[in-house]
Design a protein around this motif. Structure first.
Motif, mmCIF file in Angstrom:
data_model
loop_
_atom_site.group_PDB
_atom_site.id
_atom_site.type_symbol
_atom_site.label_atom_id
_atom_site.label_comp_id
_atom_site.label_asym_id
_atom_site.label_seq_id
_atom_site.Cartn_x
_atom_site.Cartn_y
_atom_site.Cartn_z
ATOM 1 N N ARG A 1 17.341 9.279 6.532
ATOM 2 C CA ARG A 1 18.417 9.515 5.563
ATOM 3 C C ARG A 1 19.108 10.853 5.808
ATOM 4 N N GLU B 1 20.552 -0.194 3.156
ATOM 5 C CA GLU B 1 19.140 -0.180 2.774
ATOM 6 C C GLU B 1 18.336 -1.222 3.550
ATOM 7 N N LYS C 1 14.970 -0.645 6.091
ATOM 8 C CA LYS C 1 13.673 -1.283 5.860
ATOM 9 C C LYS C 1 13.268 -2.152 7.052
#
Length: 282
Positions: free
Chosen positions: A204, A212, A216
């Motif tokens: 980040r 997102e 992941k």
């Protein structure tokens, strides 16, 4: 400097760290001791020195260690080509003793990292990278001289005293055992490879608006790859960052990442490892 002041300076660099790292950095600064950081390749040992230089507003001077490196090579070398040229030009015009003295002057001296760091007008961060690659005698000789903060140059019979004391960060991949006397002079810290939560925080910092789902899926695939049996050179943090850049540039659907592992050559740098991955995907 207080520990809270150091924390504030580190926060301004966007470096991801934990309280253990903060404490170790503060102790090393307070005691004026070299900081020895050990860990596997790719865990971010070198980054600590870069961040310290940035946080404290200092230049970074790097000494890369290798087999056969000794204290004198880390300190200085003479510009032999320039000396030979001077001999050819001046040998008939100057007395032998005068010519010899002139050849060993600052004009022909090549500063290497140790000399550069102690002659600097303003304090620097000295990074001694991968010290376990050097011969066993080198670490003890090095720290003995750094403790004194002065070096003797036999050719000129001159003792060079430090203008200031650098902050010393030493890294080791733990490929060989370091001498006890050397270890006693250092503040020691071992860096484990970041877990998924820490790695997500690192990503980040590098990517402001990353989807997102992409974070992941790529993290899950990355850690499964690192745990895959048969992978000799496990991918590091920097390779993960490059891989995600490739995924973004290629507009890869996150759903395809774990099964297909696109751009795997960004993560794996050995043909044997790529073959291991291909067999696993069958």
């Amino acid at each position: 400097m207080t520990i809270d002041e150091l924390r504030k300076k580190l926060d301004e660099t966007s470096y991801v760290y934990d309280d253990n790292m903060l404490t170790v950095l503060y102790v090393a600064l307070t005691l004026g001791r070299p900081l020895l950081i050990e860990g596997a390749a790719g865990v971010g040992k070198t980054e600590v020195a870069k961040v310290m230089a940035q946080a404290l507003g200092r230049d970074l001077v790097r000494l890369q260690c290798y087999e056969g490196l000794d204290e004198s090579k880390a300190l200085y070398e003479w510009n032999y080509q320039k000396q030979l040229l001077a001999i050819q030009v001046d040998q008939g015009r100057e007395e032998k003793e005068t010519l010899t003295r002139s050849l060993f002057s600052d004009e022909y001296l090549l500063e290497r990292p140790l000399l550069k760091s102690i002659r600097a007008e303003t304090p620097v961060v000295l990074l001694i990278d991968e010290i376990d690659k050097a011969d066993l005698e080198f670490p003890n000789d090095l720290l003995w001289e750094l403790d004194k903060m002065e070096f003797y140059i036999p050719e000129t019979k001159e003792t060079i005293k430090a203008k200031q004391r650098p902050i010393v960060v030493i890294t080791s991949n733990a490929e060989k055992e370091l001498p006890d006397a050397f270890l006693r002079r250092c503040v020691f810290h071992y860096i484990e490879f970041p877990d998924q939560a820490q790695m997500e925080a690192i990503l980040r910092v590098h990517f402001d608006n990353l989807e997102e789902k992409l974070i992941k899926q790529s993290l899950a695939a990355f850690y499964r790859l690192r745990e895959l049996r048969g992978i000799e050179k496990k991918p590091s943090t920097s390779e993960l960052v490059d891989w995600i850049r490739a995924l973004v540039a290629g507009d890869v659907d996150p759903k395809l990442i774990e099964d297909n592992m696109p751009f795997a050559g960004v993560l794996l740098k050995k043909d044997k490892d790529l073959q291991t991955l291909r067999k696993q995907k069958r």
